[in-house]
Enzyme design. Structure first.
Site, PDB file in Angstrom:
ATOM      1  N   GLU A  75      -2.292  -8.999   4.303  1.00  0.00           N
ATOM      2  CA  GLU A  75      -2.311  -9.460   5.687  1.00  0.00           C
ATOM      3  C   GLU A  75      -3.704  -9.624   6.261  1.00  0.00           C
ATOM      4  OE1 GLU A  75      -1.783  -4.912   5.899  1.00  0.00           O
ATOM      5  OE2 GLU A  75      -1.287  -6.570   4.559  1.00  0.00           O
ATOM      6  N   HIS A 129      -3.827  -5.130   0.619  1.00  0.00           N
ATOM      7  CA  HIS A 129      -3.310  -5.605   1.900  1.00  0.00           C
ATOM      8  C   HIS A 129      -3.409  -7.128   1.981  1.00  0.00           C
ATOM      9  CE1 HIS A 129      -2.736  -1.771   4.080  1.00  0.00           C
ATOM     10  NE2 HIS A 129      -3.671  -1.330   3.257  1.00  0.00           N
ATOM     11  N   CYS A 156       0.827  -1.211   0.000  1.00  0.00           N
ATOM     12  CA  CYS A 156       0.000   0.000   0.000  1.00  0.00           C
ATOM     13  C   CYS A 156       0.861   1.261   0.000  1.00  0.00           C
ATOM     14  CB  CYS A 156      -0.996  -0.032   1.157  1.00  0.00           C
ATOM     15  SG  CYS A 156      -2.381   1.113   0.917  1.00  0.00           S
TER      16      CYS A 156
END
Length: 509
Positions: free
Chosen positions: A169, A167, A79
């Protein structure tokens, strides 16, 4: 030498989540502020740049010094990290027409690229950004797009530098762990040897070397962190570890006795100290939540200090500090704003002039539980819900009296035992009862009553940072409410808290 992935933090709310996902791959990683990059050696195998609330176009945007990293170590920008690598190397980053936030799907994924291997063309990803990359830097190659974001992923040719606009994660990125595995294991070459057993072996060896024959004192709370720390220290130094478990009069019903029995059954050298009178005496007439916390913290230090001085030649104070506590103290913008004062042993090292040992300060909470499991701690202790340091003091709104404590202990016991009996306990992250400063009219038999109300609270969460109220079955809540009102004298009304965090907090004070 422990293989390490270095994560540079730009202030993203997701930075700790990146670290946790890397740890899930049995690879050790550390988070450091972008402007405090540590000196490192061959143990660092790769670097990840986190997201950020900032824009790379802002005058004060965070700019890391990557001169010893980019092109020399595998590098992944996530990001903001991706936008910085594009912007700093001649690409264009512009404000998006609309904030791109939420689920999206890839429309192009270059499966031949080592980062995107096994990530399907239509894989769901999670976007959270206001800027977008509109032009790639020279020498960069597109490796992923969505319908709305052309540059969703790219890499620099002829060097191991990769960038993604989404993202990986968060769980909403369905193949995020695959992508992180591709980077950490495939590109960085980490051998995935950071396991609970390896942590125990290396930590026990380190503690033996660090402590030698010195005596160590540790304050046990009955919680997971202090219990696992105690087991590691006991494994390293045996009876040179002195554990103190203080009853502040604000524990759950019968908790002092049952937890003490558990500890002694584990072979720990532990002393229980009944200090109910001191704590409740100091708290008498006090209603302000912050004042209550500070009184409990002060009295705990006084009691602990007194007991510790009965042990001759103690050199060390052990604490159950875990990694999120460490990260918090060195965050990008300094320690975050204080929402509440925490009751721990924070003032003890200075007062007692002891050296501090923190065997868990590189682990996240879920890793602590895994280590505890491998150390043989019973599930009833490892699986316990979190319980606030100040105990029931912050679940009794208003002033604290022995009678209010008794009532709340009875209510809490009925609620928690009910969850256990109905196989609901493990579905809840944290549960408890709150004694409200409210009297209400009721009818019991033929008599009118004017008695106290209590609130039941149960939430689901991963780490307590955010939480949702738990949708317990109505039949269960009805049964528990009926049992509380029938069995606990002084209560004639039970309510259930359906507030999530944010905007509410888990505890009421």
């Amino acid at each position: 030498m422990q293989e390490t992935i270095l994560i540079l933090d730009f202030g993203s709310q997701y930075t700790q989540l990146i670290a946790r996902r890397v740890r899930e791959l049995n690879v050790y990683c550390e988070i450091h502020p972008f402007n405090k990059i540590p000196d490192y050696g061959d143990e660092v195998k790769g670097v990840i740049l986190s997201g950020s609330p900032s824009s790379v176009r802002d005058a004060g945007a965070p700019v890391p010094d990557l001169s010893n990293i980019k092109g020399k170590l595998p590098l992944l920008g996530v990001c903001y990290g991706a936008q910085h690598l594009a912007y700093a190397n001649g690409g264009n980053v512009e404000a998006s027409d609309s904030r791109e936030y939420g689920r999206s799907n890839l429309s192009f994924s270059d499966g031949s690229n080592e980062l995107m291997k096994g990530v399907p063309e239509t894989s769901q990803v999670w976007m959270s950004h206001g800027d977008t990359i509109t032009k790639l830097p020279d020498g960069a190659k597109l490796i992923g797009s969505t319908k709305d974001v052309e540059v969703a992923a790219f890499c620099f040719e002829n060097e191991p530098t990769y960038c993604i606009q989404f993202h990986p994660e968060v769980t909403h990125s369905l193949d995020g762990l695959t992508l992180l595995r591709n980077f950490v294991v495939g590109i960085c070459g980490c051998d995935q040897s950071h396991t609970p057993d390896s942590f125990i072996d290396s930590t026990v060896a380190q503690l033996k070397a660090q402590l030698g024959n010195d005596k160590v004192v540790l304050g046990l709370s009955g919680g997971v962190d202090s219990s696992v720390a105690a087991m590691l220290l006991s494994k390293a130094i045996g009876n040179n570890l002195y554990c103190i478990f203080v009853d502040n009069g604000l524990l759950r019903k019968d908790e002092f006795k049952t937890v003490l029995q558990t500890y002694q059954g584990l072979g720990l050298n532990v002393k229980g100290v009944d200090s109910k009178a001191e704590f409740l005496g100091e708290l008498a007439g006090v209603s302000d939540p912050e004042t209550k916390r500070k009184i409990i913290g002060r009295v705990f230090i006084e009691v602990f200090d007194k007991e510790a001085h009965l042990i001759e030649d103690v050199k060390w104070l052990a604490q159950g500090t875990i990694y999120p506590d460490v990260i918090e103290s060195v965050s990008v913008n300094g320690p975050s704003a204080t929402i509440k004062s925490h009751h721990n042993v924070g003032g003890l090292p200075e007062r007692m002039k002891l050296k501090v040992v923190e065997p868990l300060n590189t682990l996240f909470k879920d890793e602590v539980r895994e280590v505890g499991k491998h150390l043989g701690l019973p599930e009833r202790l490892l699986g316990r819900h979190p319980f606030p340091g100040p105990g029931l003091a912050i679940r009794i709104l208003g002033d604290i009296t022995p009678e209010k404590v008794r009532i709340l202990q009875e209510v809490d016991s009925i609620f928690i035992n009910g969850l256990l009996e109905h196989d609901l306990y493990d579905e809840v992250w944290q549960a408890g009862a709150i004694f409200l400063p409210v009297n209400s009219v009721g009818v019991m038999g033929d008599e009118r009553t004017y008695e106290n109300a209590v609130c039941l609270r149960a939430v689901t969460s991963r780490d307590g940072m955010t939480a949702d109220w738990c949708h317990l079955p109505y039949e269960f809540l009805a049964k528990i409410s009926n049992e509380i009102i029938n069995k606990v004298r002084g209560i004639n009304r039970v309510v259930y808290d359906i507030s999530s965090k944010p905007p509410a907090t888990i505890e009421w004070e």
